[in-house]
Motif scaffolding. Sequence first.
Motif, PDB file in Angstrom:
ATOM      1  N   GLY A 143       0.829  -1.204   0.000  1.00  0.00           N
ATOM      2  CA  GLY A 143       0.000   0.000   0.000  1.00  0.00           C
ATOM      3  C   GLY A 143       0.862   1.251   0.000  1.00  0.00           C
ATOM      4  N   ALA A 144       0.567   2.172   0.913  1.00  0.00           N
ATOM      5  CA  ALA A 144       1.309   3.441   0.954  1.00  0.00           C
ATOM      6  C   ALA A 144       2.443   3.402   1.975  1.00  0.00           C
ATOM      7  CB  ALA A 144       0.346   4.576   1.290  1.00  0.00           C
ATOM      8  N   ARG A 145       2.697   2.214   2.554  1.00  0.00           N
ATOM      9  CA  ARG A 145       3.703   2.137   3.619  1.00  0.00           C
ATOM     10  C   ARG A 145       5.129   2.163   3.050  1.00  0.00           C
ATOM     11  NH1 ARG A 145       0.650  -2.274   5.374  1.00  0.00           N
ATOM     12  NH2 ARG A 145       2.481  -3.572   4.995  1.00  0.00           N
ATOM     13  N   ALA A 146       6.100   2.367   3.959  1.00  0.00           N
ATOM     14  CA  ALA A 146       7.508   2.345   3.558  1.00  0.00           C
ATOM     15  C   ALA A 146       8.113   0.969   3.788  1.00  0.00           C
ATOM     16  CB  ALA A 146       8.283   3.398   4.339  1.00  0.00           C
ATOM     17  N   CYS A 147       7.356   0.089   4.470  1.00  0.00           N
ATOM     18  CA  CYS A 147       7.857  -1.250   4.787  1.00  0.00           C
ATOM     19  C   CYS A 147       6.790  -2.276   4.447  1.00  0.00           C
ATOM     20  CB  CYS A 147       8.172  -1.375   6.278  1.00  0.00           C
ATOM     21  SG  CYS A 147       9.327  -0.149   6.854  1.00  0.00           S
ATOM     22  N   CYS A 148       7.234  -3.519   4.194  1.00  0.00           N
ATOM     23  CA  CYS A 148       6.267  -4.574   3.867  1.00  0.00           C
ATOM     24  C   CYS A 148       5.397  -4.911   5.064  1.00  0.00           C
ATOM     25  CB  CYS A 148       6.994  -5.848   3.442  1.00  0.00           C
ATOM     26  SG  CYS A 148       7.801  -5.744   1.852  1.00  0.00           S
ATOM     27  N   PHE A 149       6.020  -5.001   6.236  1.00  0.00           N
ATOM     28  CA  PHE A 149       5.277  -5.447   7.412  1.00  0.00           C
ATOM     29  C   PHE A 149       5.397  -4.404   8.516  1.00  0.00           C
ATOM     30  CE2 PHE A 149       4.977  -7.576  11.494  1.00  0.00           C
ATOM     31  CZ  PHE A 149       3.719  -8.144  11.358  1.00  0.00           C
ATOM     32  N   GLY A 150       4.251  -3.910   8.984  1.00  0.00           N
ATOM     33  CA  GLY A 150       4.271  -2.923  10.064  1.00  0.00           C
ATOM     34  C   GLY A 150       4.967  -1.651   9.636  1.00  0.00           C
ATOM     35  N   SER A 151       5.660  -1.040  10.604  1.00  0.00           N
ATOM     36  CA  SER A 151       6.278   0.259  10.304  1.00  0.00           C
ATOM     37  C   SER A 151       7.795   0.209  10.373  1.00  0.00           C
ATOM     38  CB  SER A 151       5.751   1.312  11.289  1.00  0.00           C
ATOM     39  OG  SER A 151       6.000   0.861  12.602  1.00  0.00           O
ATOM     40  N   ALA A 152       8.349  -1.004  10.544  1.00  0.00           N
ATOM     41  CA  ALA A 152       9.806  -1.089  10.671  1.00  0.00           C
ATOM     42  C   ALA A 152      10.392  -1.991   9.587  1.00  0.00           C
ATOM     43  CB  ALA A 152      10.182  -1.629  12.051  1.00  0.00           C
ATOM     44  N   PHE A 153      11.576  -1.619   9.130  1.00  0.00           N
ATOM     45  CA  PHE A 153      12.323  -2.421   8.148  1.00  0.00           C
ATOM     46  C   PHE A 153      12.611  -3.800   8.738  1.00  0.00           C
ATOM     47  CE2 PHE A 153      16.433  -4.019   6.749  1.00  0.00           C
ATOM     48  CZ  PHE A 153      16.327  -3.942   5.370  1.00  0.00           C
ATOM     49  N   GLY A 154      12.557  -4.830   7.901  1.00  0.00           N
ATOM     50  CA  GLY A 154      12.873  -6.170   8.401  1.00  0.00           C
ATOM     51  C   GLY A 154      13.080  -7.169   7.278  1.00  0.00           C
ATOM     52  N   LEU A 155      13.031  -8.439   7.646  1.00  0.00           N
ATOM     53  CA  LEU A 155      13.266  -9.533   6.695  1.00  0.00           C
ATOM     54  C   LEU A 155      12.367  -9.440   5.467  1.00  0.00           C
ATOM     55  CD1 LEU A 155      14.234 -12.318   5.699  1.00  0.00           C
ATOM     56  CD2 LEU A 155      12.687 -13.356   7.386  1.00  0.00           C
ATOM     57  N   ALA A 156      11.105  -9.056   5.656  1.00  0.00           N
ATOM     58  CA  ALA A 156      10.183  -8.970   4.520  1.00  0.00           C
ATOM     59  C   ALA A 156      10.736  -8.003   3.467  1.00  0.00           C
ATOM     60  CB  ALA A 156       8.804  -8.510   5.002  1.00  0.00           C
ATOM     61  N   ASP A 157      11.268  -6.869   3.924  1.00  0.00           N
ATOM     62  CA  ASP A 157      11.818  -5.873   2.991  1.00  0.00           C
ATOM     63  C   ASP A 157      13.103  -6.380   2.332  1.00  0.00           C
ATOM     64  OD1 ASP A 157       9.890  -3.691   3.640  1.00  0.00           O
ATOM     65  OD2 ASP A 157      10.764  -3.999   5.622  1.00  0.00           O
TER      66      ASP A 157
END
Length: 205
Positions: A143-157
């Motif tokens: 969507g309009a988020r900066a990360c794939c999951f939640g609001s923090a960078f992680g494995l998904a990104d």
Amino acid sequence: MKLFGTPGSPYARKARIALTEKKIAFEFVVDRPSNPDSQVPRYNPLGKVPVLLLDDGKAIYDSAVIVEYADVTGSGPKLIPENFTDRIEVRRWEALGDGITDAIVSLTHDARYGEASCETAAWYLKQLKKIERGLAAAERDIGARACCFGSAFGLADIAIGAALGYLDRAYTEYNWRGKYPGLKRYAEILFARESFRASAPPTDK
Ligand SMILES: N[C@@H](CCC(=O)N[C@@H](CS)C(=O)NCC(=O)O)C(=O)O
């Protein structure tokens, strides 16, 4: 510790990004498994990169396991959530990113390495559909988020970013930014991260 990989490998890139994000010092050893002198089969019986060789001689593979190793032993924010439901969702994102990458490898490998292909046009279309459905799902869910999951960078990104970066490297004629403007926006943020910049694949084939 040493990480065996190639500069263009999207799976090795996942491992490099995770180690960098978790502030773990490593030596990147360029080793092509297709090279007859490759050391990789000594450490990974599957003969694939990435392989992480620890200082005690223990070898860890594949990219998913190396990312988990980095997340537990390194410092800084977690790449994989502790909470079971969240972890399953992030692992699903990883499966999506890795699956897109697998399909890009299948679709482009023979042409890039000048090998004769015995695959049919229908088989190529099947791989393309995997890529397109995968990208559409990622675009919708980010969507309009900066990360794939939640609001923090992680494995998904890391996994989705490695797949997008590999599209740029291996399937240059595919205009994914034009087809998926949401992913274009997302990738601009992601590719500006130091860990992504430091592991950017070469532009040659
Ligand atoms: N699932 C593995 C895939 C690793 C993989 O396929 N690596 C490729 C390089 S991009 C490789 O080493 N290929 C050599 C071979 O399969 O013989 C991972 O995530 O690490």
